[in-house]
Design a protein around this motif. Structure first.
Motif, PDB file in Angstrom:
ATOM      1  N   SER A  70      10.917  -3.646   1.932  1.00 21.59           N
ATOM      2  CA  SER A  70      11.805  -3.740   1.158  1.00 21.59           C
ATOM      3  C   SER A  70      10.578  -3.870  -0.440  1.00 21.59           C
ATOM      4  CB  SER A  70      12.653  -4.900   0.613  1.00 21.59           C
ATOM      5  OG  SER A  70      13.899  -4.632   2.150  1.00 21.59           O
ATOM      6  N   LEU A  71      11.250  -3.858  -1.418  1.00 20.86           N
ATOM      7  CA  LEU A  71      10.622  -3.154  -3.104  1.00 20.86           C
ATOM      8  C   LEU A  71      11.434  -5.346  -3.562  1.00 20.86           C
ATOM      9  CD1 LEU A  71       8.639  -2.916  -5.119  1.00 20.86           C
ATOM     10  CD2 LEU A  71      10.964  -2.201  -6.635  1.00 20.86           C
ATOM     11  N   LEU A  72      10.268  -6.438  -3.463  1.00 19.59           N
ATOM     12  CA  LEU A  72      10.448  -7.340  -3.960  1.00 19.59           C
ATOM     13  C   LEU A  72       9.402  -7.549  -5.531  1.00 19.59           C
ATOM     14  CD1 LEU A  72       8.844  -9.386  -0.413  1.00 19.59           C
ATOM     15  CD2 LEU A  72      11.416  -9.064  -1.868  1.00 19.59           C
ATOM     16  N   PRO A  73      10.161  -8.750  -6.182  1.00 17.11           N
ATOM     17  CA  PRO A  73       9.737  -8.764  -7.872  1.00 17.11           C
ATOM     18  C   PRO A  73       8.032  -8.990  -8.010  1.00 17.11           C
ATOM     19  CG  PRO A  73      11.626 -10.026  -7.164  1.00 17.11           C
ATOM     20  CD  PRO A  73      10.802  -9.776  -6.146  1.00 17.11           C
ATOM     21  N   ALA A  74       7.610  -9.386  -6.602  1.00 17.24           N
ATOM     22  CA  ALA A  74       5.864  -9.838  -7.303  1.00 17.24           C
ATOM     23  C   ALA A  74       5.015  -7.898  -7.129  1.00 17.24           C
ATOM     24  CB  ALA A  74       5.325 -10.064  -5.405  1.00 17.24           C
ATOM     25  N   GLY A  75       5.837  -7.031  -6.781  1.00 11.94           N
ATOM     26  CA  GLY A  75       5.321  -5.723  -6.582  1.00 11.94           C
ATOM     27  C   GLY A  75       5.628  -4.942  -8.417  1.00 11.94           C
ATOM     28  N   ILE A  76       6.274  -5.215  -8.819  1.00 12.56           N
ATOM     29  CA  ILE A  76       6.672  -4.688  -9.979  1.00 12.56           C
ATOM     30  C   ILE A  76       5.548  -4.977 -11.381  1.00 12.56           C
ATOM     31  CG2 ILE A  76       8.868  -4.363 -11.808  1.00 12.56           C
ATOM     32  CD1 ILE A  76      10.505  -4.713  -9.226  1.00 12.56           C
ATOM     33  N   LEU A 131      15.433  -8.607 -14.897  1.00 11.28           N
ATOM     34  CA  LEU A 131      13.980  -8.366 -14.470  1.00 11.28           C
ATOM     35  C   LEU A 131      12.819  -9.325 -14.732  1.00 11.28           C
ATOM     36  CD1 LEU A 131      14.667  -5.386 -12.702  1.00 11.28           C
ATOM     37  CD2 LEU A 131      14.418  -7.404 -11.262  1.00 11.28           C
ATOM     38  N   PRO A 132      12.734  -8.565 -16.606  1.00 13.12           N
ATOM     39  CA  PRO A 132      11.329  -9.128 -16.847  1.00 13.12           C
ATOM     40  C   PRO A 132      10.867 -10.584 -16.227  1.00 13.12           C
ATOM     41  CG  PRO A 132      12.139  -8.035 -18.377  1.00 13.12           C
ATOM     42  CD  PRO A 132      13.449  -7.973 -16.899  1.00 13.12           C
ATOM     43  N   GLY A 133      11.608 -11.568 -16.286  1.00 11.08           N
ATOM     44  CA  GLY A 133      11.160 -12.957 -16.120  1.00 11.08           C
ATOM     45  C   GLY A 133      10.712 -12.985 -14.764  1.00 11.08           C
ATOM     46  N   LEU A 134      11.388 -11.806 -13.494  1.00  6.33           N
ATOM     47  CA  LEU A 134      10.812 -11.849 -12.503  1.00  6.33           C
ATOM     48  C   LEU A 134       9.947 -11.515 -11.949  1.00  6.33           C
ATOM     49  CD1 LEU A 134      14.311 -11.723 -10.781  1.00  6.33           C
ATOM     50  CD2 LEU A 134      13.864 -13.856 -11.895  1.00  6.33           C
ATOM     51  N   LEU A 135       9.105  -9.979 -12.537  1.00  9.75           N
ATOM     52  CA  LEU A 135       8.377  -9.870 -12.249  1.00  9.75           C
ATOM     53  C   LEU A 135       7.122 -10.386 -12.230  1.00  9.75           C
ATOM     54  CD1 LEU A 135       8.166  -6.101 -14.950  1.00  9.75           C
ATOM     55  CD2 LEU A 135       9.706  -7.486 -12.678  1.00  9.75           C
ATOM     56  N   GLY A 136       6.285 -10.113 -10.961  1.00 12.20           N
ATOM     57  CA  GLY A 136       5.226 -10.498 -10.630  1.00 12.20           C
ATOM     58  C   GLY A 136       4.867 -11.846  -9.778  1.00 12.20           C
ATOM     59  N   ARG A 137       6.405 -12.521  -9.570  1.00 11.56           N
ATOM     60  CA  ARG A 137       6.770 -13.886  -9.073  1.00 11.56           C
ATOM     61  C   ARG A 137       6.802 -13.578  -7.040  1.00 11.56           C
ATOM     62  NH1 ARG A 137       9.813 -16.849 -13.515  1.00 11.56           N
ATOM     63  NH2 ARG A 137       9.255 -18.927 -12.162  1.00 11.56           N
ATOM     64  N   SER A 138       6.558 -14.423  -6.446  1.00 11.17           N
ATOM     65  CA  SER A 138       6.496 -14.128  -5.146  1.00 11.17           C
ATOM     66  C   SER A 138       8.556 -14.438  -4.965  1.00 11.17           C
ATOM     67  CB  SER A 138       6.722 -15.122  -4.393  1.00 11.17           C
ATOM     68  OG  SER A 138       6.462 -16.490  -4.697  1.00 11.17           O
ATOM     69  N   THR A 139       9.371 -14.050  -4.343  1.00 12.86           N
ATOM     70  CA  THR A 139      10.872 -15.019  -3.811  1.00 12.86           C
ATOM     71  C   THR A 139      10.905 -16.293  -3.473  1.00 12.86           C
ATOM     72  OG1 THR A 139      10.702 -13.952  -1.503  1.00 12.86           O
ATOM     73  CG2 THR A 139      11.611 -12.367  -3.099  1.00 12.86           C
ATOM     74  N   THR A 140      10.193 -16.620  -3.185  1.00 11.15           N
ATOM     75  CA  THR A 140       9.979 -18.359  -2.285  1.00 11.15           C
ATOM     76  C   THR A 140       9.940 -18.435  -3.653  1.00 11.15           C
ATOM     77  OG1 THR A 140       9.022 -17.916  -0.111  1.00 11.15           O
ATOM     78  CG2 THR A 140       9.014 -20.052  -1.188  1.00 11.15           C
ATOM     79  N   GLU A 141       9.007 -18.488  -4.412  1.00  9.70           N
ATOM     80  CA  GLU A 141       8.612 -19.266  -5.743  1.00  9.70           C
ATOM     81  C   GLU A 141       9.994 -19.046  -6.743  1.00  9.70           C
ATOM     82  OE1 GLU A 141       6.047 -18.340 -10.277  1.00  9.70           O
ATOM     83  OE2 GLU A 141       5.584 -16.959  -8.318  1.00  9.70           O
TER      84      GLU A 141
END
Length: 385
Positions: A312-318, A353-363
């Motif tokens: 799956s695509l997670l925010p950390a990879g965008i 999405l912009p505020g979520l980019l590069g962050r882990s789902t746990t964070e």
């Protein structure tokens, strides 16, 4: 597009009938504008009659036929005094509004001679890209076939805007073939087959069968047809064949005068072999019947995870977001060069999405709540391109 035939499967017809054609119970046939009209744009009664006779012979065998017919705009040119196909959308829509009635009227009269009723089905891209419309289109086509009518499908040119147009009926035909789970797609045009180059060139040779992309290597594929009244060409037909064969549907490409021979299984034109198994309808719909509403830019690690490991695509990879989409819309996932690598249904609105980019789902879950622990695109809603 397809795979080579396996053990025990014939790889050459050698003059025999094509079993993929003769055993097909549900057949979608597409015919282009230039194959139905005169050079001045009016409908050619002899061509319409010849096509209907071939299709009626099929229905007389108890087989189901769906006809995807271009020609509405072309048919409206002469009555409106237009010398050629108009370039602007408004005049195209005016021509279609005149021509569509003429086209369906000719078909109705021609099929009536064989005791068959026709049903007109006009579609826009929304009708095969939005799932609720997609299901409704299927129910309508299915009921017409159950009632032994012949559905005649065309793009709804009179209302379609530039944003919701198919652009050509070859793609529409491939999507309709998948929609009704056809056993065969026949693409009829003004060229008798796929050739290695210009059919008029002595150096060109006819390609009898296509098993996969390797068979298209070095093939020069031309643009719009010679008559200048259509929008397609060999490019759109080959792409339509890719779509249909990717859904497990064999495709025959040939000229309209050879329709009866093609439908009888004679080895005319070019036969495109399908892949062995049909994909799930949902993933096929996502790959071929949707238009992306935006793009998600992935870093190299995310590309590897999505493409190489089917994750799956997670925010950390965008790394960036383009477009104005809402949760549930289709979006393209692109690599660092901007090339699409996958398409999926996004779980967030573009503004989120912009505020979520590069962050882990746990964070994100810790900072914003458990609702933000979800994937941006789940792997079950992803298809590789």
């Amino acid at each position: 597009m397809g795979t080579a035939a396996g053990a025990g499967e014939p790889t050459e017809q050698n003059g025999r009938v094509r079993e993929a054609v003769t055993t097909a119970r549900r057949v979608v046939v597409k015919i282009g504008s230039s194959s139905l009209t005169t050079p001045t744009g009016g409908l050619d009664d002899d061509r319409v009659t010849a096509l209907v006779d071939a299709l009626a012979a099929l229905t007389a065998q108890g087989r189901e036929v769906v006809l995807v017919s271009s020609g509405a705009i072309a048919a409206g040119l002469a009555p409106l005094g237009l010398p050629r196909r108009p370039r602007d959308l408004a005049t195209q829509q005016a021509a279609a509004s005149v021509g569509q009635g003429l086209l369906i009227g000719r078909y109705a009269a021609a099929f009536a001679r064989h005791g068959r009723t026709v049903g007109q089905v006009l579609l826009t891209v929304d009708d095969v890209t939005r799932r609720a419309h997609y299901r409704n289109a299927y129910r309508t086509l299915r009921k017409l076939l159950d009632l032994r009518a012949v559905p005649i499908v065309n793009e709804n040119d009179t209302v379609a805007t530039e944003e919701i147009r198919f652009g050509d009926n070859d793609r529409l035909a491939a999507l309709v073939a998948a929609l009704v789970h056809a056993d065969l797609l026949i693409l009829l045009s003004d060229v008798d087959a796929l050739w290695t180059g210009d059919p008029a060139s002595p150096a060109s040779t006819r390609i009898a069968e296509v098993h996969g992309e390797a068979d298209l290597s070095g093939v020069e594929i031309g643009g719009a047809g010679r008559a200048g009244v259509g929008t397609g060409g060999m490019v759109t037909k080959v792409e339509a064949a890719r779509i249909a064969t990717g859904f497990g549907i064999p495709v025959v490409l040939t000229a309209a005068p050879l329709a009866a021979a093609a439908l009888s299984g004679e080895p005319v034109g070019t036969l495109f072999h399908p892949v062995r198994q049909r994909p799930t309808a949902r993933l096929f719909w996502l790959a071929h019947a949707t238009s992306p509403r935006g793009r998600l830019h992935l870093d190299p690690g995310a590309v590897q995870a999505v493409v190489g490991r089917r994750k799956s695509l997670l925010p950390a990879g965008i790394t960036a977001v383009d477009g104005a989409f809402t949760a549930g819309d289709p979006v393209d996932l692109v690599d660092v060069s901007g090339a699409p690598v996958a398409r999926g249904l996004v779980n967030y609105d573009a503004v989120e999405l912009p505020g979520l980019l590069g962050r882990s789902t746990t964070e994100l879950a810790a900072a914003l709540g458990p609702a933000y622990e979800r994937e941006v695109v789940h792997r079950d809603d992803l298809v590789l391109l």
